[in-house]
Design a protein around this motif. Structure first.
Motif, PDB file in Angstrom:
ATOM      1  N   PHE A 396       0.831  -1.211   0.000  1.00  0.00           N
ATOM      2  CA  PHE A 396       0.000   0.000   0.000  1.00  0.00           C
ATOM      3  C   PHE A 396       0.865   1.261   0.000  1.00  0.00           C
ATOM      4  O   PHE A 396       0.390   2.328  -0.405  1.00  0.00           O
ATOM      5  N   ALA A 397       2.113   1.150   0.423  1.00  0.00           N
ATOM      6  CA  ALA A 397       3.049   2.248   0.189  1.00  0.00           C
ATOM      7  C   ALA A 397       3.268   2.408  -1.306  1.00  0.00           C
ATOM      8  O   ALA A 397       3.371   3.527  -1.828  1.00  0.00           O
ATOM      9  N   GLY A 398       3.318   1.264  -2.024  1.00  0.00           N
ATOM     10  CA  GLY A 398       3.422   1.307  -3.479  1.00  0.00           C
ATOM     11  C   GLY A 398       2.214   1.959  -4.118  1.00  0.00           C
ATOM     12  O   GLY A 398       2.339   2.727  -5.075  1.00  0.00           O
ATOM     13  N   PRO A 419       4.191  -4.914 -10.239  1.00  0.00           N
ATOM     14  CA  PRO A 419       4.944  -6.175 -10.126  1.00  0.00           C
ATOM     15  C   PRO A 419       5.743  -6.270  -8.830  1.00  0.00           C
ATOM     16  O   PRO A 419       5.817  -7.334  -8.210  1.00  0.00           O
ATOM     17  N   ALA A 420       6.339  -5.137  -8.420  1.00  0.00           N
ATOM     18  CA  ALA A 420       7.129  -5.144  -7.181  1.00  0.00           C
ATOM     19  C   ALA A 420       6.240  -5.359  -5.963  1.00  0.00           C
ATOM     20  O   ALA A 420       6.590  -6.088  -5.036  1.00  0.00           O
ATOM     21  N   ALA A 421       5.049  -4.712  -5.967  1.00  0.00           N
ATOM     22  CA  ALA A 421       4.128  -4.864  -4.841  1.00  0.00           C
ATOM     23  C   ALA A 421       3.583  -6.285  -4.763  1.00  0.00           C
ATOM     24  O   ALA A 421       3.445  -6.853  -3.670  1.00  0.00           O
ATOM     25  N   PRO A 432      12.793  -4.316  -4.124  1.00  0.00           N
ATOM     26  CA  PRO A 432      12.385  -3.409  -5.207  1.00  0.00           C
ATOM     27  C   PRO A 432      11.570  -2.222  -4.716  1.00  0.00           C
ATOM     28  O   PRO A 432      11.741  -1.108  -5.206  1.00  0.00           O
ATOM     29  N   LEU A 433      10.677  -2.448  -3.751  1.00  0.00           N
ATOM     30  CA  LEU A 433       9.893  -1.339  -3.215  1.00  0.00           C
ATOM     31  C   LEU A 433      10.722  -0.490  -2.263  1.00  0.00           C
ATOM     32  O   LEU A 433      10.691   0.746  -2.327  1.00  0.00           O
ATOM     33  N   PHE A 439      16.722   5.690  -1.433  1.00  0.00           N
ATOM     34  CA  PHE A 439      17.678   6.693  -1.887  1.00  0.00           C
ATOM     35  C   PHE A 439      17.030   8.068  -2.067  1.00  0.00           C
ATOM     36  O   PHE A 439      17.708   9.080  -2.038  1.00  0.00           O
ATOM     37  N   LEU A 440      15.706   8.059  -2.255  1.00  0.00           N
ATOM     38  CA  LEU A 440      15.012   9.337  -2.425  1.00  0.00           C
ATOM     39  C   LEU A 440      14.791  10.034  -1.095  1.00  0.00           C
ATOM     40  O   LEU A 440      14.858  11.254  -1.006  1.00  0.00           O
TER      41      LEU A 440
END
Length: 801
Positions: A396-398, A419-421, A432-433, A439-440
Motif C-alpha cells: 500500500f506504500a506502493g 509487479p514489485a508490490a 524493489p519497493l 535513496f530518495l
C-alpha cells in the motif's frame, strides 16, 4: 592479468610453501564492508535452501499428522517431509560449504574440502566427549576433554548432541562457519602450491585436503576448551531474551534487522538468532521443565518433539506420562535450535497438542502455546513481525506512490510498482519497493518504515504469533507455516489484523511524505517523467550545442564522480563504468543516478562501479573524449563553471527514456544449452537486482552462445563477452556471458559476428572456453535480459528451448 611468482628455493622442503599465483584479479579491496557483504552473501545460500526444505517439511508434516496411522496418506506425508528434514540436521555443514563458496570465488574444490573439514571436526570431538555414569549405569552427564574448571558433567549434558552420526558439542552453525573460514584460508593459501617432483601429484588443489585435515586438529581442541563456556552464554541469551517484558526484544530486533537491509548485512545480524541457541533451545528448556518436581509429559508427545529437534530419547510406553527420572539416562538434547530452525522443525511434530501434568493436574495446550506458557520461550519472536508489513504495509506504500503521480503518468507508474508490490505480497521480497524510496528519502526508510517494522515485530510477540519462516514474510510462507498448521497454535490471523491497521498507516504516511518532500517516485519529477520523441530530439539538439561541445549527461556524470580532477582512471565492462577516484567523499551518487545510473557500488576507498546498462561502453568513450576536451580548456572549471552548470540544469538529459510499450508476453529462445536459472540466483548485486532489466540466466554446458531473437547487433563488446540485439519493433536484448569476464580481455572467447550485423534466432554469436573461466574462478552463466531502455517491456517472458 596479474601474475605473482615467488622464486623457488634450493631447499625442496621449503619449496612446499612457495606458490605461483596466476589468478586473474577481478576485485579491489573493500575492507570490513566488503568482508561483511561477502559474509551476508554466504549466509544467503543455506537460507535460500532452507526455504525449499521448510516448504517440504511443512507440507509433508501436515499431511502425515492429519492422516490415519499406517495409512498411505501418512506414508506419503513422511516421504514429502524427508525431502526437507535432513537439511536441518546438516545445517552446520551447509554453512561451512557456503563460506567456502563465497570466500574462494565459488571454487568447487573448496566446497569439497569444507565437507571433509566438517566431518573431521565432528569426528575428532567425539573422541574427547565421554559419558559419565551413576551407580545404576545411567548417563548423568559428560566430560569434555577434562573435568573441573566449572565444567560439571551434569551441566555439560545439555551441550552434547548428535550430528551426522557423531556425538558432538552443539556448536550449531557457528561451528560450520568457523570450519568454512579455515577451509577458505587453506584453499586460498595452498591451492597453487608446488611440491617436489617425487610427490608432485599431491600438490596444488589436492594438497588443500591434507592441510584442512591438519588444521582441524587445533581447531577442535580450541572448541573443546572454550565452547562449553560460550555455549552457556548463548543458552543464557536464548533463555532470557524471551523474558524481556512487553516483547521489547522483538522490537529491537525488528528495527535493527530492517535498518541493515540497505547495506545487505541483515543476514549477518539475524542468522545467530534464527539458527543457534542464541535464539532459544527448546530441548534444553523442555529438559529443565521436566526436572521440576511434579512436572510430567505424555511420552509420545515428548519423543516426537525431541526427535524433530534431532535429539534422542528412549521410551517404553508412549501412552504414559513421564517424569525426568524416567528418561534422563537415555536423553540427548537436539541439535536443532534457534528461532527459525526450531519453529520449522516443530511443524513436523506428529501431534498438534501437548499433553502434560503438573502436580497431578492434567492439561493440554497446542504445541506452540505449551512452549510459550510452560517453557517460557516465544518461538517466532524474531520472525513473525515481517508478515504484516510485507503483505500489507509495503504494497500500500506502493499504491501511494502510484496515486501521488500525476494522472497522466499513473498508468506507467502502476506498471512499474504493481509487479514489485505483488512480489512483496506473495514472496516477501521487499527490496524493489524499499530501494525505490530509500535513496530518495532515507528518513522515510529509517525513521518511518524501520520503526513500523519494529512495531510489527512487537505486536506479533505480544499477540503470541508463532509462524515459522523459511524464506520471508510473504503470503506463501503464511499459508504453509501459519494457516496449514493452525492447530499447532500459530495464531496467524493476528498478522492480518495488524496488517489491516498498517494499510492506512503506510498509505497515508507515504502519500503525505511524497507530496510534502516532492519525491521523484515513479511517474513524478523530471528524473522519471516520460518524454515524447520530439522532446528527445530537442534534447539531442541542445546537447550538441552545449559548452565545449560536451553532452550535458556526460558533464553530469563527470560531476557525479567529483569532477575531472577527482577521476584518476576510467574503465568499463559491458554494463558498468569502473572508475578510480582520488577522494570517494566527492562522489555524488544522486547526481550519477540523475544522469541515468541504475546503481552505484563502492568497492574500496578509491574504486567504484556505476551501472548504466549496455550503453556503458559508449558512455566511457564519450567521457574519455570529454576529459581530453576539458584538459585542453583550463577555464572549464573556473569562469565557465556557472554557465556550464546552468546549461546542465535547464536541458533535458540524453538518458531521457521514451515511453515503453508494455506487452503481456514475449518469447525468447535460450541463448545456450543448459539449466535455466533466475537472475536472483546470480547474487551479483547488478543482474540479480534487475538493475539492467528482467530476464534469466543459463548455466551453460558446451560454451556455444546463440542469438535468442531475430534482430540487429547494436553492440558487440570488444572483449567478446557481451552482445546487444535490437528487433525492428524496439525490443532490446542483452546477452552477457559470465560475471566479471571483462577482466579476461577476450581470452577464451571467440566471436562470430560483427556490430551492425543482422542475426536470426539460433545464429552462433560466440564460443567460450569454459575451462579458462573455471581456471580464473569466474561465473560462466549466460545472462539474457530485456534491457531497461528497451521500447518494449514485457509483463512476462516465456523461455523457449
Amino acid at each position: 592479468m596479474s601474475e605473482k611468482i615467488t622464486k623457488k628455493s634450493d631447499n625442496p622442503i621449503k619449496n612446499i610453501f612457495l606458490r605461483k599465483n596466476k589468478k586473474v584479479s577481478t576485485k579491489t579491496g573493500g575492507g570490513m564492508k566488503a568482508f561483511l557483504s561477502k559474509l551476508s552473501g554466504a549466509f544467503l545460500l543455506p537460507i535460500s535452501v532452507l526455504a525449499i526444505a521448510g516448504l517440504f517439511l511443512g507440507v509433508g508434516a501436515t499431511i502425515a499428522s492429519n492422516s490415519p496411522s499406517g495409512s498411505a496418506g501418512e506414508t506419503f506425508g513422511n516421504f514429502i517431509k524427508q525431502l526437507g528434514d535432513p537439511l536441518f540436521g546438516a545445517l552446520p555443514l551447509l554453512f561451512a560449504a557456503a563460506i567456502a563458496v563465497s570466500f574462494t570465488e565459488e571454487a568447487g574444490v573448496a566446497v569439497f574440502n569444507a565437507i571433509i573439514g566438517y566431518l573431521i571436526f565432528s569426528a575428532l570431538q567425539s573422541v574427547f566427549i565421554n559419558p559419565v555414569y551413576d551407580s545404576n549405569k545411567d548417563i548423568v552427564g559428560y566430560k569434555i576433554l577434562f573435568s573441573g574448571g566449572w565444567r560439571t558433567p551434569s551441566d555439560l549434558k545439555a551441550l552434547i548432541g548428535s550430528s551426522l552420526g557423531f556425538s558432538v558439542m552443539q556448536t550449531s552453525v557457528f561451528g560450520g562457519i568457523i570450519v568454512g573460514f579455515v577451509v577458505q584460508w587453506a584453499y586460498n593459501r595452498f591451492h597453487t602450491i608446488q611440491l617436489p617432483q617425487v610427490i608432485s601429484f599431491f600438490g596444488g588443489k589436492r594438497f588443500v585436503a591434507l592441510a584442512v585435515v591438519i588444521l582441524m586438529i587445533p581447531l577442535v581442541f580450541t572448541f573443546l576448551l572454550f565452547w562449553p563456556y560460550i555455549g552457556y552464554i548463548f543458552n543464557w541469551i536464548g533463555k532470557n531474551s524471551g523474558k524481556i517484558p512487553y516483547g521489547f526484544d522483538s522490537f529491537i530486533f525488528g528495527f535493527i534487522e530492517r535498518s541493515l537491509v540497505p547495506f545487505g548485512l541483515h543476514h549477518v545480524f539475524y542468522s545467530p538468532l534464527w539458527y543457534t541457541s542464541a535464539g532459544g533451545d527448546v530441548s534444553v528448556e523442555l529438559q529443565n521443565w521436566l526436572k521440576q518436581d511434579g512436572n510430567k509429559i505424555l511420552a509420545s508427545d515428548f519423543a516426537s518433539i525431541i526427535h524433530q529437534l534431532k535429539g534422542e530419547v528412549v521410551i517404553s510406553n508412549p501412552n504414559e506420562y513421564i517424569s525426568w527420572d524416567q528418561i534422563s539416562s537415555s536423553f540427548k538434547p537436539g541439535s536443532v535450535n534457534g528461532d527459525s530452525s526450531t519453529t520449522l522443525a516443530l511443524i513436523g511434530v506428529n501431534t498438534n497438542t501437548v499433553h502434560y501434568e503438573i502436580n497431578g493436574q492434567k492439561g493440554s495446550k497446542s504445541l506452540f502455546m505449551f512452549i510459550q506458557d510452560e517453557l517460557g520461550l516465544k518461538l517466532g519472536r524474531f520472525l513473525d513481525g515481517k508478515f504484516s508489513f510485507m503483505q500489507w504495509g509495503l504494497p500500500f506504500a506502493g499504491l501511494a506512490m502510484v496515486l501521488a503521480a500525476p494522472k497522466e503518468n499513473r498508468k506507467v507508474a502502476l506498471g512499474t510498482i504493481f509487479p514489485a508490490a505483488l512480489t512483496c505480497f506473495v514472496t516477501g521480497v521487499t527490496e524493489p519497493l524499499e530501494f525505490t524510496f530509500l535513496f530518495l528519502a532515507p528518513i522515510l526508510f529509517f525513521g518511518f518504515h524501520a520503526f513500523f517494522c519494529a512495531v510489527s515485530f512487537l505486536m506479533a510477540n505480544i499477540l503470541s504469533v508463532h509462524i515459522g519462516m523459511a524464506f520471508s514474510g510473504g503470503f506463501l510462507d503464511l499459508i504453509v507455516y501459519g494457516m496449514i498448521p493452525i492447530l499447532k497454535g500459530t495464531n496467524f490471523w493476528w498478522t492480518i489484523v495488524v496488517g489491516m491497521a498498517y494499510i492506512p498507516i503506510y498509505f497515508f504516511g507515504f502519500y503525505f511524505w511524497i507530496k510534502k518532500a516532492d519525491l521523484p517516485t515513479p511517474g513524478r519529477g523530471g528524473n522519471t517523467k516520460l518524454f515524447t520523441k520530439k522532446d528527445y530530439q530537442q534534447a539531442k539538439s541542445n546537447n550538441e550545442n552545449n559548452t565545449f561541445g560536451i553532452e550535458s549527461q556526460i558533464l553530469e556524470i563527470i560531476d557525479g564522480f567529483g569532477g575531472r580532477e577527482n577521476i584518476t582512471k576510467t574503465a568499463n565492462c559491458a554494463t558498468r563504468l569502473r572508475f578510480d577516484v582520488k577522494n570517494m567523499n566527492l562522489v555524488n551518487e544522486e547526481k550519477l543516478k540523475t544522469a541515468g545510473a541504475f546503481g552505484v557500488r563502492k568497492n574500496s576507498e578509491t574504486h567504484l562501479q556505476v551501472i548504466f546498462g549496455p550503453i556503458a561502453d559508449q558512455l566511457r568513450i564519450k567521457i574519455d573524449n570529454a576529459i581530453n576536451e576539458i584538459d585542453k580548456n583550463p577555464d572549464f572549471y573556473s569562469d565557465k563553471k556557472e554557465e556550464r552548470l546552468s546549461n546542465q540544469q535547464n536541458q533535458i538529459k540524453t538518458d531521457t527514456k521514451l515511453e515503453s510499450n508494455i506487452v503481456d508476453e514475449i518469447v525468447i529462445k535460450t541463448p545456450t544449452n543448459g539449466k535455466v536459472k533466475s537472475l536472483e540466483s546470480l547474487n551479483d548485486g547488478v543482474f540479480s537486482a534487475k538493475l539492467l532489466g528482467v530476464g534469466f540466466a543459463i548455466e551453460q554446458t558446451d560454451g556455444n552462445v546463440y542469438s535468442p531473437i531475430d534482430g540487429k547487433l547494436v553492440t558487440v563488446f570488444p572483449t567478446k563477452h557481451a552482445y546487444g540485439i535490437e528487433t525492428n519493433d524496439g525490443l532490446s536484448i542483452l546477452v552477457h556471458i559470465g560475471i566479471d569476464t571483462v577482466s579476461l580481455n577476450g581470452e577464451g572467447f571467440e566471436s562470430f559476428v560483427e556490430q551492425g550485423q543482422k542475426v536470426k534466432k539460433g545464429d552462433l554469436l560466440a564460443k567460450v572456453d569454459l575451462n579458462i573461466l573455471k581456471e580464473h574462478n569466474l561465473n560462466s552463466d549466460v545472462i539474457c535480459v530485456v534491457t531497461t531502455d528497451s521500447k518494449i517491456q514485457p509483463k512476462n517472458i516465456r523461455i523457449k528451448k
